[in-house]
Write a protein that holds these residues in place. Structure first.
Motif, PDB file in Angstrom:
ATOM      1  N   GLN A 156       0.848  -1.188   0.000  1.00 22.94           N
ATOM      2  CA  GLN A 156       0.000   0.000   0.000  1.00 22.94           C
ATOM      3  C   GLN A 156       0.890   1.246   0.000  1.00 22.94           C
ATOM      4  O   GLN A 156       2.090   1.171   0.232  1.00 22.94           O
ATOM      5  CB  GLN A 156      -0.896   0.001   1.238  1.00 22.94           C
ATOM      6  CG  GLN A 156      -1.796  -1.212   1.365  1.00 22.94           C
ATOM      7  CD  GLN A 156      -2.762  -1.354   0.199  1.00 22.94           C
ATOM      8  OE1 GLN A 156      -3.536  -0.440  -0.098  1.00 22.94           O
ATOM      9  NE2 GLN A 156      -2.709  -2.497  -0.489  1.00 22.94           N
ATOM     10  N   SER A 157       0.289   2.401  -0.243  1.00 23.66           N
ATOM     11  CA  SER A 157       1.048   3.637  -0.166  1.00 23.66           C
ATOM     12  C   SER A 157       1.538   3.826   1.259  1.00 23.66           C
ATOM     13  O   SER A 157       0.919   3.362   2.225  1.00 23.66           O
ATOM     14  CB  SER A 157       0.181   4.822  -0.590  1.00 23.66           C
ATOM     15  OG  SER A 157      -0.926   4.963   0.290  1.00 23.66           O
ATOM     16  N   ALA A 158       2.656   4.530   1.424  1.00 24.90           N
ATOM     17  CA  ALA A 158       3.287   4.662   2.737  1.00 24.90           C
ATOM     18  C   ALA A 158       2.366   5.282   3.775  1.00 24.90           C
ATOM     19  O   ALA A 158       2.457   4.979   4.966  1.00 24.90           O
ATOM     20  CB  ALA A 158       4.559   5.499   2.608  1.00 24.90           C
ATOM     21  N   ASP A 159       1.444   6.142   3.336  1.00 26.98           N
ATOM     22  CA  ASP A 159       0.566   6.828   4.280  1.00 26.98           C
ATOM     23  C   ASP A 159      -0.783   6.143   4.465  1.00 26.98           C
ATOM     24  O   ASP A 159      -1.683   6.692   5.093  1.00 26.98           O
ATOM     25  CB  ASP A 159       0.353   8.284   3.844  1.00 26.98           C
ATOM     26  CG  ASP A 159      -0.215   8.387   2.423  1.00 26.98           C
ATOM     27  OD1 ASP A 159      -0.491   7.333   1.804  1.00 26.98           O
ATOM     28  OD2 ASP A 159      -0.375   9.524   1.939  1.00 26.98           O
ATOM     29  N   PHE A 160      -0.940   4.928   3.956  1.00 26.73           N
ATOM     30  CA  PHE A 160      -2.240   4.245   4.002  1.00 26.73           C
ATOM     31  C   PHE A 160      -2.772   4.121   5.426  1.00 26.73           C
ATOM     32  O   PHE A 160      -3.895   4.537   5.740  1.00 26.73           O
ATOM     33  CB  PHE A 160      -2.136   2.856   3.354  1.00 26.73           C
ATOM     34  CG  PHE A 160      -3.412   2.047   3.422  1.00 26.73           C
ATOM     35  CD1 PHE A 160      -4.392   2.226   2.474  1.00 26.73           C
ATOM     36  CD2 PHE A 160      -3.626   1.122   4.436  1.00 26.73           C
ATOM     37  CE1 PHE A 160      -5.584   1.497   2.519  1.00 26.73           C
ATOM     38  CE2 PHE A 160      -4.797   0.386   4.506  1.00 26.73           C
ATOM     39  CZ  PHE A 160      -5.779   0.576   3.546  1.00 26.73           C
ATOM     40  N   PHE A 161      -1.974   3.546   6.321  1.00 28.85           N
ATOM     41  CA  PHE A 161      -2.414   3.366   7.705  1.00 28.85           C
ATOM     42  C   PHE A 161      -2.277   4.652   8.518  1.00 28.85           C
ATOM     43  O   PHE A 161      -3.113   4.942   9.371  1.00 28.85           O
ATOM     44  CB  PHE A 161      -1.617   2.247   8.379  1.00 28.85           C
ATOM     45  CG  PHE A 161      -1.989   0.865   7.933  1.00 28.85           C
ATOM     46  CD1 PHE A 161      -3.281   0.390   8.064  1.00 28.85           C
ATOM     47  CD2 PHE A 161      -1.028   0.018   7.394  1.00 28.85           C
ATOM     48  CE1 PHE A 161      -3.628  -0.894   7.651  1.00 28.85           C
ATOM     49  CE2 PHE A 161      -1.356  -1.266   6.982  1.00 28.85           C
ATOM     50  CZ  PHE A 161      -2.660  -1.719   7.106  1.00 28.85           C
ATOM     51  N   VAL A 162      -1.224   5.418   8.262  1.00 26.24           N
ATOM     52  CA  VAL A 162      -1.018   6.659   9.023  1.00 26.24           C
ATOM     53  C   VAL A 162      -2.205   7.600   8.822  1.00 26.24           C
ATOM     54  O   VAL A 162      -2.714   8.200   9.783  1.00 26.24           O
ATOM     55  CB  VAL A 162       0.303   7.337   8.619  1.00 26.24           C
ATOM     56  CG1 VAL A 162       0.442   8.706   9.294  1.00 26.24           C
ATOM     57  CG2 VAL A 162       1.489   6.452   9.002  1.00 26.24           C
ATOM     58  N   ASP A 285      -7.270  -4.570  -0.345  1.00 23.09           N
ATOM     59  CA  ASP A 285      -7.315  -5.272  -1.625  1.00 23.09           C
ATOM     60  C   ASP A 285      -6.191  -6.282  -1.798  1.00 23.09           C
ATOM     61  O   ASP A 285      -6.396  -7.365  -2.352  1.00 23.09           O
ATOM     62  CB  ASP A 285      -7.330  -4.272  -2.784  1.00 23.09           C
ATOM     63  CG  ASP A 285      -6.183  -3.274  -2.743  1.00 23.09           C
ATOM     64  OD1 ASP A 285      -5.278  -3.426  -1.884  1.00 23.09           O
ATOM     65  OD2 ASP A 285      -6.180  -2.336  -3.560  1.00 23.09           O
ATOM     66  N   SER A 286      -4.997  -5.967  -1.286  1.00 22.93           N
ATOM     67  CA  SER A 286      -3.867  -6.879  -1.462  1.00 22.93           C
ATOM     68  C   SER A 286      -3.939  -8.095  -0.537  1.00 22.93           C
ATOM     69  O   SER A 286      -3.111  -9.002  -0.639  1.00 22.93           O
ATOM     70  CB  SER A 286      -2.546  -6.138  -1.219  1.00 22.93           C
ATOM     71  OG  SER A 286      -2.459  -5.693   0.126  1.00 22.93           O
ATOM     72  N   CYS A 287      -4.925  -8.124   0.365  1.00 21.31           N
ATOM     73  CA  CYS A 287      -5.052  -9.223   1.327  1.00 21.31           C
ATOM     74  C   CYS A 287      -6.146 -10.215   0.955  1.00 21.31           C
ATOM     75  O   CYS A 287      -6.410 -11.166   1.702  1.00 21.31           O
ATOM     76  CB  CYS A 287      -5.330  -8.671   2.720  1.00 21.31           C
ATOM     77  SG  CYS A 287      -4.011  -7.631   3.383  1.00 21.31           S
ATOM     78  N   ALA A 288      -6.799  -9.994  -0.185  1.00 20.20           N
ATOM     79  CA  ALA A 288      -7.860 -10.902  -0.634  1.00 20.20           C
ATOM     80  C   ALA A 288      -7.511 -11.477  -2.001  1.00 20.20           C
ATOM     81  O   ALA A 288      -6.950 -10.790  -2.851  1.00 20.20           O
ATOM     82  CB  ALA A 288      -9.192 -10.173  -0.701  1.00 20.20           C
ATOM     83  N   THR A 289      -7.805 -12.727  -2.170  1.00 17.12           N
ATOM     84  CA  THR A 289      -7.604 -13.401  -3.444  1.00 17.12           C
ATOM     85  C   THR A 289      -8.852 -14.221  -3.762  1.00 17.12           C
ATOM     86  O   THR A 289      -9.769 -14.342  -2.933  1.00 17.12           O
ATOM     87  CB  THR A 289      -6.392 -14.348  -3.400  1.00 17.12           C
ATOM     88  OG1 THR A 289      -6.664 -15.401  -2.453  1.00 17.12           O
ATOM     89  CG2 THR A 289      -5.122 -13.606  -2.980  1.00 17.12           C
TER      90      THR A 289
END
Length: 315
Positions: A156-162, A285-289
């Protein structure tokens, strides 16, 4: 029961803070692996000033040494505020067990506005307020660095969680586990802190030399997370577990001080990092397949926290 803390990963965070892009990604990868397999790891070189940490522990000991009448003047009132002093046995982290043999003091960043909750500071102890307010700010900075690494680990982008934690709906908790008297016999299932998972996204835990933290492995065994000087223990909570579709795990843990330390005071400081109350926690999104679709329906972070606190305090 294992006494070997090396089973829980120890990660050097220095290369993430000061290294190249490849070094940062390597550290983030280690954090992802540890969060997937354990939900816990020790983080070294995280940037927390050791003198500030020592001052925070000193201030905590001073607060808990106050007379009970003085501590009760700043007593915890409700889950909405979640601030103030929590007396011994007031909290049950495992709702099926008796109250925990610990006392605590909660504080949090204050929002603007006349109706926003305020921290409950003991009267006449200005140094305590100053030290803990400064330490709270340092914990926010440290947590943001960890969240940035987690975002990188999940592509994810660096600021996603921040950005999702920008309102600083966090809680700093001082903890004191008093010595157990000679011949102490616990009630049915009574302990220093019952088995539980944390509610939010991540937790930073600072331990004294007594220790007592125990972590449950995927096989169901309990491992002692003994103190390692110069490190902070990081664990992922229920919301991160949900957010990442179980890529990062929320792991049960408890506090059971070893018998040789049962007659000593034990102190720890936990920083519970929680997303903005209106943040929607939906599968990243990157955690679902196709093989591992989203497990949970979206939920707001604020609703999740209130439900958890009500269960813990019976409120």
């Amino acid at each position: 029961m294992s006494d070997d803390p090396s089973r829980i990963p120890v990660i050097d965070f220095g290369p993430f803070m000061d290294g190249t892009e490849s070094s940062r990604r390597a550290v983030a990868g280690q954090m992802r692996q540890a969060s997937k397999e354990w939900g816990f790891f020790y983080l070294a070189q995280c940037g927390m000033p050791q003198t500030q940490l020592a001052d925070a522990f000193s201030a905590s000991r001073s607060f808990f040494s106050l007379p009970i009448e003085e501590k009760n003047r700043v007593a915890w009132q409700n889950a909405q505020s979640n601030r103030g002093y929590v007396g011994i046995r007031r909290e049950r982290l495992d709702p099926s067990r008796p109250g925990d043999l610990k006392e605590a003091f909660n504080l949090a960043p204050e929002e603007p506005g006349p109706d926003a909750p305020r921290n409950l500071w003991p009267s006449g102890h200005g140094r305590f307020k100053d030290v803990m307010s400064g330490f709270l700010e340092e914990c926010i900075c440290t947590a943001d660095r960890v969240l940035e690494a987690f975002a990188l680990a999940l592509d994810q982008s660096a600021d996603f969680f921040v950005d999702a934690h920008s309102h600083h709906h966090h809680t700093l908790r001082l903890l004191h586990y008093p010595p157990l008297p000679e011949g102490f016999e616990p009630l049915d299932g009574e302990s220093r802190a019952g088995a539980h998972t944390d509610y939010g996204s991540i937790t930073l835990l600072f331990q004294d030399e007594v220790g007592g933290l125990e972590v449950r492995t995927r096989a169901g065994d309990w491992v002692r997370a003994a103190p390692i000087p110069g490190t902070v223990v990081v664990n992922t909570g229920d919301l991160m577990h949900r957010w990442t579709n179980h890529v990062f795990c929320s792991t049960p843990h408890r506090v059971n001080v070893a018998p040789e330390f049962s007659h000593r005071d034990r102190y720890s400081i936990a920083f519970f990092c929680h997303p903005n109350k209106d943040a929607e926690i939906a599968c990243i999104d990157s955690c679902a397949t196709a093989e591992s679709p989203a497990i949970y329906e979206p939920i707001s972070a604020g609703r999740h926290l209130q439900e958890k606190l009500a269960n813990t305090y019976g409120a």
